[in-house]
Motif scaffolding. Structure first.
Motif: not given
Length: 341
Positions: A1-22
């Motif tokens: 399991m690769i642990k990642v960090g996201i820089i930027g919690a705007g619209r596209i940050g939300h998209v990637h956060g949601e897609s990775i989690s699901k």
């Protein structure tokens, strides 16, 4: 399991956060950083299983457990954050474009080579089921020798004027996806660009120094000709179509819609409109691109969209802008020479 960090919690940050989690099975988001982090964003992050939120992205770079970083910050931060992340020993997924400045993209290319870390650019349409179907048909030789490539890309509504002013212009903001699609679908490089543009949607876009409607013709090094048509507003929804025509046949894709139901009656035949927004149309493409980025890390294989793939559409975009400004065809070699490439 690769642990990642996201820089930027705007619209596209939300998209990637949601897609990775699901949808991304081999990755989990440990930390998301944004200088404007607030309680609402913190609550959202916790709701999808993100462990940590922070206002300081250095918390991600300094965390030895985090192997990869997704850069979803504003465009002007893409290249400097890419370089800082690579030098911190992180693999990098960067949203498009790497930068509007070719010299800054060159710096990123140098650091990618210097560090040996994985680097992927977020041209998500390559991972869409429809566009991939065209690419697969081309690779399989089903269309034969390519002759004409057509791409239609029209947004459902224009961006705000404040955004237009910082977007880099239609060619580096919107059409950049289509330039990438020409390269992806054809497997060829663009040699020459001729573009015509106008303001047909909003006069304020023209006052901001941009255009909102364009036709671009591109000559490819495989002998084919590509045509792109763009508009910032289509009243019927998000219009995304493409075709590749060749000596053995033609493969084309139409728009996705909420259903394929067609109502027929004495007054006519009525079908669903295209999906209205890019997040609806490309949500799974966002998941697929990150999934393949993670697979490249796990298997130590090349990323499917590398830093050079991030550079080429910017060169094409600059050629298109020059073509509109000077009312002439512009060779990519001319732009490359300008930057010592």
């Amino acid at each position: 399991m690769i642990k990642v960090g996201i820089i930027g919690a705007g619209r596209i940050g939300h998209v990637h956060g949601e897609s990775i989690s699901k949808f991304v099975k081999n990755a989990t988001v440990k930390t998301i950083a944004d200088p404007f982090m607030n309680e609402k964003t913190e609550a959202w992050a916790k709701s999808i299983g993100i462990e940590n939120t922070t206002k300081d992205y250095h918390d991600i770079f300094n965390d030895p457990e985090i192997e990869a970083v997704l850069i979803c910050a504003s465009t002007d931060q893409h290249s400097p954050l890419s370089i800082e992340a690579l030098r911190a020993g992180k693999h990098v997924f960067c949203e498009k474009p790497i930068d509007h400045d070719v010299n800054k993209i060159k710096e990123v290319l140098d650091v990618v080579k210097e560090t040996g870390k994985k680097y992927q650019v977020g041209f998500n349409r390559r991972f869409d089921h429809n566009f991939k179907a065209i690419r697969d048909a081309v690779v399989a030789g089903k269309v034969g020798k390519q002759q004409i490539i057509k791409i239609t890309s029209r947004d459902p509504e224009p961006p705000s004027i404040d955004y237009v002013k910082i977007s880099g212009g239609i060619f580096l903001d919107m059409t950049i996806h289509d330039f990438d699609m020409v390269r992806y679908l054809s497997g060829a490089e663009v040699e020459e660009v001729y573009a015509e543009g106008s303001v047909t949607v909003d006069p304020e876009i023209g006052k901001a120094g941009d255009i909102d409607t364009a036709i671009i013709t591109l000559k490819l090094d495989n002998g084919a000709t590509a045509v792109i048509d763009n508009c910032r507003a289509a009243c019927y929804g998000y219009d995304q179509r493409a075709e590749v025509f060749g000596t053995k046949g033609c493969v084309a894709i139409s728009n996705d819609s909420d259903s394929n139901a067609v109502y027929s009656c004495k007054d006519g035949v009525i079908a669903e409109k295209p999906m209205f927004f890019f997040l609806e149309r490309y949500m799974m493409a966002y998941a697929n691109e990150v999934d393949q980025f993670i697979e490249a890390i796990v298997n130590d294989t090349p990323t499917p969209v590398n830093a050079n793939d991030g550079l080429q559409p910017v060169l094409i975009g600059l050629a298109a802008k020059k073509s509109v400004d000077e009312h002439r065809p512009v060779k990519i070699a001319e732009i490359r020479a300008q930057y010592g490439l």
